[in-house]
Design an enzyme around this catalytic site. Structure first.
Site, PDB file in Angstrom:
ATOM      1  N   GLY A  46       0.841  -1.194   0.000  1.00 41.76           N
ATOM      2  CA  GLY A  46       0.000   0.000   0.000  1.00 41.76           C
ATOM      3  C   GLY A  46       0.873   1.238   0.000  1.00 41.76           C
ATOM      4  O   GLY A  46       2.029   1.198   0.442  1.00 41.76           O
ATOM      5  N   GLN A  51       3.007   9.996   1.185  1.00 39.44           N
ATOM      6  CA  GLN A  51       4.347   9.416   1.321  1.00 39.44           C
ATOM      7  C   GLN A  51       5.288   9.812   0.190  1.00 39.44           C
ATOM      8  O   GLN A  51       6.499   9.688   0.319  1.00 39.44           O
ATOM      9  CB  GLN A  51       4.251   7.890   1.394  1.00 39.44           C
ATOM     10  CG  GLN A  51       3.582   7.393   2.665  1.00 39.44           C
ATOM     11  CD  GLN A  51       3.401   5.896   2.637  1.00 39.44           C
ATOM     12  OE1 GLN A  51       2.423   5.398   2.101  1.00 39.44           O
ATOM     13  NE2 GLN A  51       4.352   5.158   3.200  1.00 39.44           N
ATOM     14  N   CYS A  91       5.980  -0.073   7.476  1.00 44.92           N
ATOM     15  CA  CYS A  91       5.582   1.052   6.633  1.00 44.92           C
ATOM     16  C   CYS A  91       6.775   1.459   5.784  1.00 44.92           C
ATOM     17  O   CYS A  91       7.895   1.527   6.279  1.00 44.92           O
ATOM     18  CB  CYS A  91       5.143   2.211   7.527  1.00 44.92           C
ATOM     19  SG  CYS A  91       4.745   3.703   6.608  1.00 44.92           S
ATOM     20  N   LEU A  92       6.518   1.739   4.510  1.00 40.90           N
ATOM     21  CA  LEU A  92       7.610   2.155   3.626  1.00 40.90           C
ATOM     22  C   LEU A  92       8.268   3.442   4.112  1.00 40.90           C
ATOM     23  O   LEU A  92       9.419   3.704   3.794  1.00 40.90           O
ATOM     24  CB  LEU A  92       7.087   2.332   2.196  1.00 40.90           C
ATOM     25  CG  LEU A  92       6.641   1.035   1.501  1.00 40.90           C
ATOM     26  CD1 LEU A  92       5.971   1.348   0.176  1.00 40.90           C
ATOM     27  CD2 LEU A  92       7.814   0.095   1.300  1.00 40.90           C
ATOM     28  N   HIS A 133      -4.484   1.939   7.431  1.00 39.48           N
ATOM     29  CA  HIS A 133      -3.118   2.442   7.554  1.00 39.48           C
ATOM     30  C   HIS A 133      -2.870   3.579   6.550  1.00 39.48           C
ATOM     31  O   HIS A 133      -2.336   4.631   6.907  1.00 39.48           O
ATOM     32  CB  HIS A 133      -2.148   1.265   7.331  1.00 39.48           C
ATOM     33  CG  HIS A 133      -0.694   1.603   7.320  1.00 39.48           C
ATOM     34  ND1 HIS A 133       0.208   1.099   8.241  1.00 39.48           N
ATOM     35  CD2 HIS A 133       0.045   2.391   6.495  1.00 39.48           C
ATOM     36  CE1 HIS A 133       1.417   1.572   7.979  1.00 39.48           C
ATOM     37  NE2 HIS A 133       1.357   2.350   6.913  1.00 39.48           N
ATOM     38  N   GLU A 134      -3.291   3.370   5.294  1.00 40.80           N
ATOM     39  CA  GLU A 134      -3.058   4.399   4.267  1.00 40.80           C
ATOM     40  C   GLU A 134      -3.937   5.630   4.496  1.00 40.80           C
ATOM     41  O   GLU A 134      -3.510   6.758   4.236  1.00 40.80           O
ATOM     42  CB  GLU A 134      -3.311   3.844   2.861  1.00 40.80           C
ATOM     43  CG  GLU A 134      -2.509   2.627   2.451  1.00 40.80           C
ATOM     44  CD  GLU A 134      -1.028   2.744   2.697  1.00 40.80           C
ATOM     45  OE1 GLU A 134      -0.486   3.863   2.741  1.00 40.80           O
ATOM     46  OE2 GLU A 134      -0.382   1.696   2.866  1.00 40.80           O
ATOM     47  N   HIS A 137      -2.245   7.849   6.787  1.00 38.22           N
ATOM     48  CA  HIS A 137      -1.201   8.657   6.127  1.00 38.22           C
ATOM     49  C   HIS A 137      -1.800   9.956   5.580  1.00 38.22           C
ATOM     50  O   HIS A 137      -1.197  11.014   5.678  1.00 38.22           O
ATOM     51  CB  HIS A 137      -0.562   7.900   4.965  1.00 38.22           C
ATOM     52  CG  HIS A 137       0.547   6.973   5.362  1.00 38.22           C
ATOM     53  ND1 HIS A 137       1.668   7.397   6.019  1.00 38.22           N
ATOM     54  CD2 HIS A 137       0.716   5.644   5.168  1.00 38.22           C
ATOM     55  CE1 HIS A 137       2.478   6.360   6.215  1.00 38.22           C
ATOM     56  NE2 HIS A 137       1.926   5.284   5.710  1.00 38.22           N
TER      57      HIS A 137
HETATM   58 NI    NI Z   1       2.721   3.330   5.657  1.00 38.14          NI
END
Ligand code: NI
Length: 181
Positions: A46, A51, A91-92, A133-134, A137
């Site tokens: 995701g 991000q 998380c990225l 989660h997204e 963000h």
């Molecule tokens: Ni993330």
């Protein structure tokens, strides 16, 4: 299409609240294509526009094993939450950190798709976790915000130490043990 650089915690730009997309046009579709390319290359399951430093309410996911179920949500709204599920999230934007987070197990979502059509659907399990989660963000929230202050402080120290030692982070995909959201 382009692979975009991913902001990393504690970058303050990850805290910017994204604004709604007013019309789903070619510019937005180009952003969606870039988000998919960046997510698949990372690799992650995701990615939110926040991000990649674009503060519009757009997120993409693909939680399938075969990486062939791309799902794009524009202006996502979580209408209903049900149950609880705890999952070890990564998380990225927070490389190499995996911590359990409790979220709703099942959600009902409304969003626009890439054609600007309204879609409403239910998601559960990993897809529900990923969308929550997204969506966080897009509100400037990170999964580490759910951790205890003690854990978060430890994490900040660890990241500061690592940055001093290694310089800008080079992601090592071989070390990723779980899907990164
Ligand atoms: Ni993330």
């Amino acid at each position: 299409m382009a692979r975009l650089p991913i902001l990393e915690y504690p970058d303050p730009r990850l805290r910017i609240r994204a604004t709604p997309v007013e019309s789903v046009d070619d510019e937005i579709r180009a952003l969606v294509a870039d988000l998919f390319e960046t997510m698949y290359a990372a690799p992650g399951i995701g990615l939110a526009a926040t991000q990649v430093n674009v503060h519009k309410r757009v997120l993409v996911t693909d939680v399938s094993e075969e990486r062939n179920e791309p799902c794009c949500l524009i202006n996502p709204e979580i209408l209903h939450k049900e149950g609880e599920i705890s999952y070890e999230e990564g998380c990225l934007s927070v490389p190499d950190v995996f911590e359990p987070v409790t979220r709703a197990e099942k959600i009902r979502v409304r969003c626009l798709d890439e054609q600007g059509e309204v879609r409403e659907f239910e998601a559960e399990g990993l897809l529900a976790i990923c969308i929550q989660h997204e969506s966080d963000h897009l509100d400037g929230k990170l999964f580490v915000d759910y951790l205890s202050t003690l854990k978060r402080d430890r994490l900040k120290k660890k990241i500061a130490k690592k940055a001093k030692r290694d310089g800008p982070a080079e992601r090592d995909a071989s070390r990723i043990s779980a899907p990164v959201i």
